[in-house]
Motif scaffolding. Structure first.
Motif, PDB file in Angstrom:
ATOM      1  N   PRO A   1       0.708  -1.288   0.114  1.00  0.00           N
ATOM      2  CA  PRO A   1      -0.085   0.047   0.033  1.00  0.00           C
ATOM      3  C   PRO A   1       0.772   1.289  -0.057  1.00  0.00           C
ATOM      4  CG  PRO A   1      -0.996  -1.487   1.536  1.00  0.00           C
ATOM      5  CD  PRO A   1       0.476  -2.057   1.159  1.00  0.00           C
ATOM      6  N   MET A   2       2.114   1.320   0.605  1.00  0.00           N
ATOM      7  CA  MET A   2       2.918   2.248   0.717  1.00  0.00           C
ATOM      8  C   MET A   2       3.395   2.506  -0.789  1.00  0.00           C
ATOM      9  SD  MET A   2       4.504   2.715   4.305  1.00  0.00           S
ATOM     10  CE  MET A   2       3.757   2.669   5.907  1.00  0.00           C
ATOM     11  N   VAL A   3       3.928   1.725  -1.361  1.00  0.00           N
ATOM     12  CA  VAL A   3       4.222   1.816  -2.700  1.00  0.00           C
ATOM     13  C   VAL A   3       3.289   2.261  -3.604  1.00  0.00           C
ATOM     14  CG1 VAL A   3       4.873   0.473  -4.944  1.00  0.00           C
ATOM     15  CG2 VAL A   3       5.996  -0.205  -2.857  1.00  0.00           C
ATOM     16  N   ILE A   4       1.837   1.909  -3.541  1.00  0.00           N
ATOM     17  CA  ILE A   4       0.934   2.507  -4.398  1.00  0.00           C
ATOM     18  C   ILE A   4       0.563   4.131  -3.796  1.00  0.00           C
ATOM     19  CG2 ILE A   4      -1.666   2.435  -4.820  1.00  0.00           C
ATOM     20  CD1 ILE A   4      -1.129  -0.817  -4.333  1.00  0.00           C
ATOM     21  N   TYR A   5       0.540   4.175  -2.721  1.00  0.00           N
ATOM     22  CA  TYR A   5       0.405   5.599  -2.156  1.00  0.00           C
ATOM     23  C   TYR A   5       1.538   6.726  -2.711  1.00  0.00           C
ATOM     24  CZ  TYR A   5      -0.012   9.603   1.122  1.00  0.00           C
ATOM     25  OH  TYR A   5       0.001  10.977   1.305  1.00  0.00           O
TER      26      TYR A   5
ATOM     27  N   MET B   1     -10.208  12.989 -13.676  1.00  0.00           N
ATOM     28  CA  MET B   1     -11.491  13.479 -13.329  1.00  0.00           C
ATOM     29  C   MET B   1     -11.643  14.515 -12.346  1.00  0.00           C
ATOM     30  SD  MET B   1     -12.565  13.301 -16.476  1.00  0.00           S
ATOM     31  CE  MET B   1     -11.962  12.515 -17.940  1.00  0.00           C
ATOM     32  N   VAL B   2     -11.308  13.846 -11.316  1.00  0.00           N
ATOM     33  CA  VAL B   2     -11.375  14.644  -9.827  1.00  0.00           C
ATOM     34  C   VAL B   2     -10.317  15.992  -9.938  1.00  0.00           C
ATOM     35  CG1 VAL B   2     -10.608  14.421  -7.540  1.00  0.00           C
ATOM     36  CG2 VAL B   2     -11.868  12.762  -8.453  1.00  0.00           C
ATOM     37  N   THR B   3      -9.123  15.755 -10.398  1.00  0.00           N
ATOM     38  CA  THR B   3      -8.425  16.610 -10.739  1.00  0.00           C
ATOM     39  C   THR B   3      -8.950  17.773 -11.753  1.00  0.00           C
ATOM     40  OG1 THR B   3      -6.431  15.242 -10.376  1.00  0.00           O
ATOM     41  CG2 THR B   3      -5.889  17.250 -11.415  1.00  0.00           C
ATOM     42  N   LEU B   4      -9.308  17.279 -12.730  1.00  0.00           N
ATOM     43  CA  LEU B   4      -9.934  18.421 -13.560  1.00  0.00           C
ATOM     44  C   LEU B   4     -11.192  19.044 -13.023  1.00  0.00           C
ATOM     45  CD1 LEU B   4      -9.447  18.769 -16.701  1.00  0.00           C
ATOM     46  CD2 LEU B   4     -11.479  17.402 -17.081  1.00  0.00           C
TER      47      LEU B   4
ATOM     48  N   LEU C   1     -11.405  19.293  -7.247  1.00  0.00           N
ATOM     49  CA  LEU C   1     -12.137  18.952  -5.932  1.00  0.00           C
ATOM     50  C   LEU C   1     -11.057  19.198  -4.931  1.00  0.00           C
ATOM     51  CD1 LEU C   1     -14.015  15.654  -6.751  1.00  0.00           C
ATOM     52  CD2 LEU C   1     -14.963  18.178  -6.822  1.00  0.00           C
ATOM     53  N   PRO C   2      -9.762  19.007  -5.190  1.00  0.00           N
ATOM     54  CA  PRO C   2      -8.857  19.314  -4.012  1.00  0.00           C
ATOM     55  C   PRO C   2      -9.071  20.832  -3.602  1.00  0.00           C
ATOM     56  CG  PRO C   2      -7.727  18.265  -5.389  1.00  0.00           C
ATOM     57  CD  PRO C   2      -9.071  18.528  -6.309  1.00  0.00           C
ATOM     58  N   ASN C   3      -9.190  22.034  -4.310  1.00  0.00           N
ATOM     59  CA  ASN C   3      -9.467  23.160  -3.794  1.00  0.00           C
ATOM     60  C   ASN C   3     -10.743  23.444  -3.503  1.00  0.00           C
ATOM     61  OD1 ASN C   3      -6.870  24.181  -4.464  1.00  0.00           O
ATOM     62  ND2 ASN C   3      -7.271  24.426  -6.501  1.00  0.00           N
ATOM     63  N   VAL C   4     -11.785  22.837  -3.966  1.00  0.00           N
ATOM     64  CA  VAL C   4     -13.018  22.790  -3.447  1.00  0.00           C
ATOM     65  C   VAL C   4     -13.087  22.390  -1.981  1.00  0.00           C
ATOM     66  CG1 VAL C   4     -15.362  21.942  -3.538  1.00  0.00           C
ATOM     67  CG2 VAL C   4     -14.140  22.521  -5.682  1.00  0.00           C
TER      68      VAL C   4
ATOM     69  N   ILE D   1      -6.563   4.585  -1.452  1.00  0.00           N
ATOM     70  CA  ILE D   1      -5.453   5.442  -1.625  1.00  0.00           C
ATOM     71  C   ILE D   1      -5.748   5.964  -2.933  1.00  0.00           C
ATOM     72  CG2 ILE D   1      -3.042   5.081  -1.759  1.00  0.00           C
ATOM     73  CD1 ILE D   1      -3.048   2.916   0.118  1.00  0.00           C
ATOM     74  N   LEU D   2      -6.090   5.201  -3.833  1.00  0.00           N
ATOM     75  CA  LEU D   2      -5.933   5.690  -5.234  1.00  0.00           C
ATOM     76  C   LEU D   2      -7.118   6.963  -5.371  1.00  0.00           C
ATOM     77  CD1 LEU D   2      -5.760   2.403  -6.883  1.00  0.00           C
ATOM     78  CD2 LEU D   2      -3.883   3.882  -7.023  1.00  0.00           C
ATOM     79  N   ILE D   3      -8.148   6.808  -4.725  1.00  0.00           N
ATOM     80  CA  ILE D   3      -9.115   7.751  -5.000  1.00  0.00           C
ATOM     81  C   ILE D   3      -9.039   9.224  -4.014  1.00  0.00           C
ATOM     82  CG2 ILE D   3     -11.493   8.520  -4.824  1.00  0.00           C
ATOM     83  CD1 ILE D   3     -12.017   5.482  -5.241  1.00  0.00           C
ATOM     84  N   PHE D   4      -8.670   9.073  -2.706  1.00  0.00           N
ATOM     85  CA  PHE D   4      -8.699   9.939  -1.786  1.00  0.00           C
ATOM     86  C   PHE D   4      -7.275  10.573  -1.653  1.00  0.00           C
ATOM     87  CE2 PHE D   4     -12.605   7.720  -1.195  1.00  0.00           C
ATOM     88  CZ  PHE D   4     -13.448   8.810  -1.193  1.00  0.00           C
ATOM     89  N   ALA D   5      -6.282   9.816  -1.572  1.00  0.00           N
ATOM     90  CA  ALA D   5      -4.914  10.295  -1.228  1.00  0.00           C
ATOM     91  C   ALA D   5      -4.490  11.353  -1.976  1.00  0.00           C
ATOM     92  CB  ALA D   5      -3.840   9.169  -1.600  1.00  0.00           C
ATOM     93  N   PRO D   6      -4.585  11.504  -3.423  1.00  0.00           N
ATOM     94  CA  PRO D   6      -4.329  12.840  -4.251  1.00  0.00           C
ATOM     95  C   PRO D   6      -5.351  14.123  -3.849  1.00  0.00           C
ATOM     96  CG  PRO D   6      -4.644  10.917  -5.703  1.00  0.00           C
ATOM     97  CD  PRO D   6      -5.320  10.488  -4.315  1.00  0.00           C
TER      98      PRO D   6
END
Length: 431
Positions: free
Chosen positions: A160-164, A297-300, A303-306, A342-347
């Motif tokens: 999981p840490m590799v994936i993160y 699409m989340v980046t597009l 959503l992080p700034n939201v 990890i894949l969805i929410f970490a970024p």
């Protein structure tokens, strides 16, 4: 309503609806990402395909299949069994001895494979029948094995840490170093909890104490198994090889020990080991590919700034922000497995943490630890299902057995939030 807000609603509803319908997680991620693309008026099948490929086109991700293979080779080649036999020789005769054997073996195996599912399956296969024969309560025993198995994603090497690290562009080597002390603390927490539990147990048989000469003989048999984490961690710390190369070294080492030293695996059996590793790798990699579509699409949709805007003043109080984000992840962990979390929410969450001045390596360790706890939290509780399946037990029995250890882990999580130096200071020293 803005397109970004609509995309966020599509993301939330899509994941809930698809998971509720029982759609496999990888397909749910792809379909949700496609829905967001349509909402943002950014639909392009070629872009969808490119993101699927980009999700797995990563050199560091090569560590995943090799660590999976190393875990399969450990179980098939007798490495896991020798670790358990060594732990049993030294502590099997004390009160609650087989429980302490489980914890010790879980920590040692965690330093070799990095897979919670593989380690838990090996522990349950070998130790559950032993504990049943010695009169241990099966629910408590199964709960302990599930809790011990999830130390694997924390102590290096950790898949999981590799994936993160790949997903968030965080140093995998530093994430590995950050997991050493927390993994040991998790093991100590289980020791204390099991000690309290074992005092109330009645009718439990103990092993006869072994002579020291016999203990040394059993320990000598586990020499090659014990050498494996020394090679992996020592090689990475000294710069001889990268985490990705360490995975290859681990797999090759496990193969040579299984074939030439222990000689418990033949070339004919190797086909089955490779097939099992390939199936698990395909599942993980398809998840990575699907998550890349949703993540793009989340980046597009920004959503992080939201989310940063919603959290507002919390960025001025890092500890409170960590508490809130970990609380959100606790809820998410009850519905999602570790890898998709990890894949969805970490970024999405990492930029918010960095803006608040939180160390990205510390945040990564906390993120993985929180998601790991989700592996023993109903209703998903993947590790709980593994133990129940191997032990042929009812899932509710395993859930009741794991509850005390779940409380211990949540207390450790709060401890790390209150005192982040427990995680960050060893990393600075090991650097």
């Amino acid at each position: 309503m803005s397109l970004e807000a609509q995309a966020f609603i599509v993301f939330c509803l899509g994941m809930v609806v698809f998971m509720g319908l029982g759609v496999p997680m990888a397909f749910a991620l792809v379909l949700t990402g496609a829905g967001m693309a349509w909402t943002l008026d950014f639909w392009d099948t070629q872009l969808l395909a490119q993101n699927l490929v980009a999700g797995i086109d990563s050199f560091p991700l090569l560590a995943v299949p090799f660590f999976i293979l190393a875990g399969e080779l450990m179980n098939a080649g007798g490495i896991s069994r020798r670790i358990i036999e060594m732990a049993r020789a030294w502590v099997g005769h004390i009160r609650g001895g087989l429980g302490f054997v489980t914890i010790g073996a879980a920590m040692l195996m965690a330093s070799m494979s990095g897979s919670a599912l593989a380690d838990t399956a090996a522990l349950a296969t070998i130790l559950l029948p032993m504990m049943k024969a010695h009169g241990y309560p099966m629910g408590r025993s199964a709960g302990l094995m599930a809790a011990g198995g999830i130390i694997a994603p924390i102590i290096p090497p950790s898949m999981p840490m590799v994936i993160y690290g790949v997903t968030t562009n965080t140093s995998i080597s530093q994430l590995f170093l950050a997991g050493i002390v927390p993994g040991v603390i998790m093991g100590l927490g289980l020791v204390i909890a099991w000690r309290i539990e074992s005092v109330r147990m009645t009718g439990v048989q103990r092993d006869e104490p072994m002579p020291y000469k016999e203990r040394l003989r059993v320990t000598a048999k586990a020499f090659w198994a014990m050498l494996m984490p020394v090679i992996i961690i020592g090689g990475m710390k000294s710069g001889v090889f990268t985490p990705t190369e360490a995975a290859v070294v681990a797999a090759f080492y496990a193969l040579m020990v299984a074939l030439l030293v222990h000689r418990e695996m033949t070339l004919a059996q190797l086909h089955g080991v490779l097939a099992r590793a390939a199936k698990t790798t395909a599942i993980v990699m398809f998840l990575c590919a699907g998550a890349q579509v949703a993540s793009y699409m989340v980046t597009l949709a920004d959503l992080p700034n939201v989310l940063t805007g919603w959290l507002g003043g919390l960025t001025e109080n890092p500890k409170l922000l960590m508490l809130v984000m970990m609380g959100v992840l606790v809820v998410i962990g009850t519905a999602l497995d570790l890898t998709p979390t990890i894949l969805i929410f970490a970024p999405v969450m990492l930029p918010i943490a960095v803006k608040a001045g939180i160390d990205p390596v510390y945040f990564g360790l906390m993120f993985v630890l929180n998601g790991t706890i989700g592996l023993i939290t109903p209703p998903v509780g993947t590790v709980l299902n593994v133990v129940a399946g191997v032990g042929r037990m009812r899932l509710d029995e395993v859930i009741r057995g794991v509850n005390p250890y779940l409380i211990v882990y949540l207390a450790i999580l709060l401890l790390f939030i209150a005192f982040p130096q427990i995680v960050t200071a060893p990393v600075l020293w090991l650097r």
